[in-house]
Scaffold this motif. Structure first.
Motif, PDB file in Angstrom:
ATOM      1  N   GLU A   5       0.855  -1.192   0.000  1.00  0.00           N
ATOM      2  CA  GLU A   5       0.000   0.000   0.000  1.00  0.00           C
ATOM      3  C   GLU A   5       0.883   1.232   0.000  1.00  0.00           C
ATOM      4  O   GLU A   5       1.769   1.359   0.829  1.00  0.00           O
ATOM      5  CB  GLU A   5      -0.940   0.041   1.230  1.00  0.00           C
ATOM      6  N   PHE A  43      -0.094   2.824  11.510  1.00  0.00           N
ATOM      7  CA  PHE A  43      -0.217   1.370  11.684  1.00  0.00           C
ATOM      8  C   PHE A  43      -0.619   1.002  13.108  1.00  0.00           C
ATOM      9  O   PHE A  43      -1.452   0.124  13.311  1.00  0.00           O
ATOM     10  CB  PHE A  43       1.086   0.663  11.286  1.00  0.00           C
ATOM     11  N   ALA A  81      -1.068  -5.384   5.200  1.00  0.00           N
ATOM     12  CA  ALA A  81       0.041  -6.333   5.357  1.00  0.00           C
ATOM     13  C   ALA A  81       0.177  -6.744   6.822  1.00  0.00           C
ATOM     14  O   ALA A  81       1.279  -6.926   7.333  1.00  0.00           O
ATOM     15  CB  ALA A  81       1.354  -5.750   4.825  1.00  0.00           C
ATOM     16  N   MET A  82      -0.963  -6.882   7.488  1.00  0.00           N
ATOM     17  CA  MET A  82      -0.933  -7.167   8.925  1.00  0.00           C
ATOM     18  C   MET A  82      -0.744  -8.664   9.179  1.00  0.00           C
ATOM     19  O   MET A  82      -1.514  -9.494   8.704  1.00  0.00           O
ATOM     20  CB  MET A  82      -2.218  -6.675   9.603  1.00  0.00           C
ATOM     21  N   GLY A 117       4.415  -0.531  16.308  1.00  0.00           N
ATOM     22  CA  GLY A 117       3.289  -1.455  16.343  1.00  0.00           C
ATOM     23  C   GLY A 117       3.427  -2.665  15.440  1.00  0.00           C
ATOM     24  O   GLY A 117       2.471  -3.429  15.290  1.00  0.00           O
ATOM     25  N   THR A 118       4.596  -2.863  14.856  1.00  0.00           N
ATOM     26  CA  THR A 118       4.755  -3.966  13.898  1.00  0.00           C
ATOM     27  C   THR A 118       5.422  -5.194  14.524  1.00  0.00           C
ATOM     28  O   THR A 118       5.995  -5.138  15.613  1.00  0.00           O
ATOM     29  CB  THR A 118       5.625  -3.535  12.700  1.00  0.00           C
ATOM     30  N   ASP A 161       9.448  -5.806   7.178  1.00  0.00           N
ATOM     31  CA  ASP A 161       9.013  -6.911   6.319  1.00  0.00           C
ATOM     32  C   ASP A 161       9.867  -6.986   5.049  1.00  0.00           C
ATOM     33  O   ASP A 161      10.072  -5.985   4.356  1.00  0.00           O
ATOM     34  CB  ASP A 161       7.537  -6.742   5.919  1.00  0.00           C
TER      35      ASP A 161
HETATM   36  N1  ARG Z   1       3.616  -7.351   8.777  1.00  0.00           N
HETATM   37  C1  ARG Z   1       4.019  -6.441   9.790  1.00  0.00           C
HETATM   38  C2  ARG Z   1       3.056  -6.463  10.945  1.00  0.00           C
HETATM   39  O1  ARG Z   1       2.002  -7.003  10.838  1.00  0.00           O
HETATM   40  C3  ARG Z   1       4.174  -5.025   9.290  1.00  0.00           C
HETATM   41  C4  ARG Z   1       2.980  -4.448   8.607  1.00  0.00           C
HETATM   42  C5  ARG Z   1       3.094  -2.960   8.373  1.00  0.00           C
HETATM   43  N2  ARG Z   1       2.110  -2.542   7.427  1.00  0.00           N
HETATM   44  C6  ARG Z   1       1.962  -1.303   6.946  1.00  0.00           C
HETATM   45  N3  ARG Z   1       1.084  -1.067   6.051  1.00  0.00           N
HETATM   46  N4  ARG Z   1       2.711  -0.348   7.375  1.00  0.00           N
HETATM   47  O2  ARG Z   1       3.306  -5.932  11.967  1.00  0.00           O
END
Ligand code: ARG
Length: 233
Positions: free
Chosen positions: A24, A58, A76-77, A124-125, A166
């Motif tokens: 994104e 995030f 991408a969580m 928060g990741t 990531d």
């Molecule tokens: N996959 C990682 C998580 O869930 C990082 C996701 C960050 N996503 C973003 N759009 N910034 O913590």
């Protein structure tokens, strides 16, 4: 008295943190695009709902869901046990892992070498979880950023020793910024992570619809097509 419209079209408000290319990000026109965004729109089309995208930090996405500001997280969580305490997830739609980013010529060989070094993460990741597990969550060497881009830009100007984020996002950054003088380091201790869409706990109606749509988009090859388009996979 207000009149009730005869038909109201369904709408899904989707939250994302839009500086995470190729999942994104904002294009030059300012539109939020990417793998997660196009996939969410395909899901909306399957369900017969309009999809509205909202850009949210995030570490505020889960609160936004629970405050009913958004209906779904597509960002991408990673599906984690900790997050499952406060949200429900769809089935996994993508696999990833963490990666370490270093400056070219840096002598670090693995994650454990970063202990006591200035390491940047996005707030928060799961990257933050990995670094906190290594160094303790109060270590002032852990530098928290709103976005991975901010962390990487700080690394480039020598403000950090490393960034943990990531891997697909790091790879995308290195490819699109060949002048960056940054390199990627894998570490065998990084576990496989699975991305899922998040919903308010108990919102099983939307969760079920999204899972069914994901099944269809899996079967008709759409998810594969999007992976090729955005990740070259
Ligand atoms: N996959 C990682 C998580 O869930 C990082 C996701 C960050 N996503 C973003 N759009 N910034 O913590």
């Amino acid at each position: 008295k207000s009149t009730t419209p005869i038909t109201t079209s369904k709408k899904i408000v989707v939250g994302t943190e839009a500086s995470f290319r190729p999942f994104e990000w904002r294009n030059e026109q300012g539109d939020i695009i990417g793998f997660d965004i196009e996939l969410a729109k395909e899901i909306g089309a399957q369900i017969g709902a309009d999809v509205e995208i909202q850009n949210i930090p995030f570490d505020g996405l889960i609160a936004a869901l629970n405050n009913k500001n958004i209906d779904m997280v597509s960002s991408a969580m990673t599906i984690t046990e900790k997050r499952k305490e406060s949200v429900d997830f769809s089935k996994p739609y993508f696999e990833a892992t963490q990666a370490i980013v270093l400056k070219k010529g840096s002598s670090f060989k693995s994650l454990s070498d970063l202990k006591g070094k200035n390491v940047g993460i996005q707030n928060g990741t799961t990257g933050q979880d990995v670094v906190e597990t290594l160094m303790g969550n109060r270590d002032p060497h852990i530098k928290r950023f709103e976005s991975v881009l901010d962390a990487l830009n700080t690394l480039r100007i020598d403000g950090l020793d490393a960034v943990v984020a990531d891997k697909p996002v790091v790879q995308n950054y290195l490819l699109s910024n060949p002048e960056s003088q940054l390199v990627l380091l894998d570490d065998t201790s990084f576990v496989k992570e699975e991305y899922g869409f998040a919903f308010r706990k108990g919102d099983t109606e939307l969760q079920t619809q999204v899972n069914e749509a994901l099944d269809k988009l899996e079967k008709n090859g759409k998810i594969k097509e999007l992976a090729t388009k955005y990740l070259g996979e």
